[in-house]
Scaffold this motif. Structure first.
Motif, PDB file in Angstrom:
ATOM      1  N   ARG A  35       3.239  -3.804  -2.839  1.00 40.27           N
ATOM      2  CA  ARG A  35       2.763  -2.643  -3.603  1.00 40.27           C
ATOM      3  C   ARG A  35       1.612  -3.028  -4.523  1.00 40.27           C
ATOM      4  NH1 ARG A  35       3.426   2.239  -1.793  1.00 40.27           N
ATOM      5  NH2 ARG A  35       5.388   2.278  -0.685  1.00 40.27           N
ATOM      6  N   ARG A  36       1.731  -4.199  -5.113  1.00 39.14           N
ATOM      7  CA  ARG A  36       0.700  -4.667  -6.045  1.00 39.14           C
ATOM      8  C   ARG A  36      -0.643  -4.733  -5.330  1.00 39.14           C
ATOM      9  NH1 ARG A  36      -1.580  -9.494  -6.962  1.00 39.14           N
ATOM     10  NH2 ARG A  36      -2.266  -9.966  -9.078  1.00 39.14           N
ATOM     11  N   ARG A  37      -0.622  -5.314  -4.114  1.00 38.38           N
ATOM     12  CA  ARG A  37      -1.856  -5.436  -3.328  1.00 38.38           C
ATOM     13  C   ARG A  37      -2.405  -4.037  -3.015  1.00 38.38           C
ATOM     14  NH1 ARG A  37      -0.482  -8.291   1.558  1.00 38.38           N
ATOM     15  NH2 ARG A  37       1.032  -9.378   0.304  1.00 38.38           N
TER      16      ARG A  37
ATOM     17  N   LEU B 119       7.421  -5.276  -4.342  1.00 40.66           N
ATOM     18  CA  LEU B 119       6.477  -5.209  -5.459  1.00 40.66           C
ATOM     19  C   LEU B 119       5.198  -5.980  -5.148  1.00 40.66           C
ATOM     20  CD1 LEU B 119       8.712  -5.349  -8.649  1.00 40.66           C
ATOM     21  CD2 LEU B 119       7.478  -3.422  -7.680  1.00 40.66           C
ATOM     22  N   GLN B 120       5.347  -7.116  -4.446  1.00 43.15           N
ATOM     23  CA  GLN B 120       4.149  -7.901  -4.104  1.00 43.15           C
ATOM     24  C   GLN B 120       3.231  -7.108  -3.170  1.00 43.15           C
ATOM     25  OE1 GLN B 120       5.231 -11.763  -2.935  1.00 43.15           O
ATOM     26  NE2 GLN B 120       3.174 -12.617  -3.197  1.00 43.15           N
TER      27      GLN B 120
ATOM     28  N   PHE C 126       1.675   1.511 -11.251  1.00 43.26           N
ATOM     29  CA  PHE C 126       2.359   0.262 -10.908  1.00 43.26           C
ATOM     30  C   PHE C 126       2.898  -0.422 -12.166  1.00 43.26           C
ATOM     31  CE2 PHE C 126       2.774  -4.231 -10.050  1.00 43.26           C
ATOM     32  CZ  PHE C 126       3.369  -4.231  -8.796  1.00 43.26           C
ATOM     33  N   GLY C 127       4.125  -0.900 -12.064  1.00 46.86           N
ATOM     34  CA  GLY C 127       4.653  -1.830 -13.062  1.00 46.86           C
ATOM     35  C   GLY C 127       5.119  -1.210 -14.364  1.00 46.86           C
TER      36      GLY C 127
ATOM     37  N   TRP D 158      -2.621  -8.014 -17.455  1.00 46.26           N
ATOM     38  CA  TRP D 158      -2.240  -8.061 -16.039  1.00 46.26           C
ATOM     39  C   TRP D 158      -3.324  -7.460 -15.130  1.00 46.26           C
ATOM     40  CZ3 TRP D 158      -1.428  -4.372 -12.252  1.00 46.26           C
ATOM     41  CH2 TRP D 158      -0.772  -4.819 -11.096  1.00 46.26           C
TER      42      TRP D 158
END
Ligand SMILES: C[S@@+](CC[C@H](N)C(=O)[O-])C[C@H]1O[C@@H](n2cnc3c(N)ncnc32)[C@H](O)[C@@H]1O
Length: 285
Positions: free
Chosen positions: A27-29, A24-25, A41-42, A53
């Motif tokens: 993917r977030r980037r 997830l970290q 995302f999320g 967020w």
């Protein structure tokens, strides 16, 4: 032997609870970068927490997002447009003459569909949009002499005062924080006879909110709805679900949440049960 492809195997490993936080970290980037364009995302419980967020952005009210609509989508239809065109043409032939197009961009469906079938001379087609699209849409309509087109920035006012025969919303209603169709219909003085909803993120799980990288440095929250409840809530207001189709060109690939991912979006056509087409039966029960 496993029946999963190598890609699916890797995906399943990455979705394992132990690996998921690292995935997830990363993917977030990626989601927040230019490469994340179009991706989701999320999982959030509201637009408010999704916005808290997200980095600050104009969301959908962004002039740079208009180019593709003006240059391409006013002129071109896609395979998922055909069911809408089929039913809209039929509704117009049957006497419908007023359309409310929720999230219709600069009037893309009015222009593009008008290349495929005749729009009645008395037609009025009102688009509800964000201020930037309204401005660009009004200028385009003036240049094109599209007198049938008008624009509004206020969904709830448009709905409360509406007496439109047809509601259309394609790939849009889920981006409105309070745009759930059954709720809008309850506010309406005269409800539409035909409701055409295309490119909707519906699936079999619980409702949730996610976010999308919509390009040009903008991000938007959106609803994902439980399919059965979404349909039932409209039917409960006196509508028959006349047709539905899968939109294969749209999917929800929510990394880390395989149970909230699904391979296609949905199109739906509802008709007011009391005023159904005379000589035909619903395609669906
Ligand atoms: C993905 S685009 C779809 C446009 C068009 N209907 C189509 O199918 O090509 C979603 C549209 O909904 C509009 N929209 C989203 N949220 C909105 C809001 N809160 N108020 C007004 N318009 C909104 C956006 O500006 C955008 O034009």
């Amino acid at each position: 032997m496993s029946s999963f492809s190598p890609v699916e195997m890797v995906r399943r490993i990455l979705d394992e609870p132990v690996v998921r936080p690292a995935q997830l970290q990363w993917r977030r980037r990626q989601f927040l970068s230019r490469d994340g364009h179009g991706s989701y995302f999320g999982v959030f419980d509201s637009f408010k927490s999704a916005r808290a967020w997200l980095p600050s952005s104009p969301e959908v009210d962004h002039a740079a997002l208009a180019a593709e609509y003006v240059d391409v989508r006013t002129k071109k239809v896609f395979s998922y447009d055909y069911p809408v065109m089929w039913w809209l043409d039929r509704a117009l032939r049957d006497g419908a003459s007023t359309v409310l197009d929720i999230g219709g961009s600069v009037g893309v469906h009015y222009y593009a569909y008008g290349r495929y079938f005749h729009m009645p001379d008395a037609l009025t087609w009102r688009v509800v949009e964000v201020p930037t699209m309204v401005l660009i849409g009004k200028n385009l309509a003036a240049q094109a002499g599209a007198a049938a087109l008008s624009f509004s920035e206020n969904l709830h006012e448009s709905v409360a005062t509406a007496s439109d025969d047809v509601w259309i919303s394609a790939g849009a209603i889920h981006y409105f924080e309070d745009g759930r169709p059954d709720q809008l219909l309850k506010k309406c003085v005269r409800r539409p006879q035909h409701i055409l909803l295309n490119k909707l993120p519906l699936y079999n799980g619980e409702d949730f909110v996610t976010v999308q990288n919509i390009g040009e440095g903008a991000f938007a929250p959106l609803h994902v709805y439980n399919r059965a409840r979404f349909i039932q809530d409209i039917k409960a207001l006196g509508y028959t679900l006349w047709d539905k189709w899968a939109v294969q060109e749209r999917s929800m690939d929510l990394r880390g949440y395989p149970e909230r991912s699904f391979p296609s979006f949905t199109g739906l056509y509802f008709v007011d049960s009391a005023r159904m087409f005379k000589r035909s039966k619903p395609l669906l029960s």
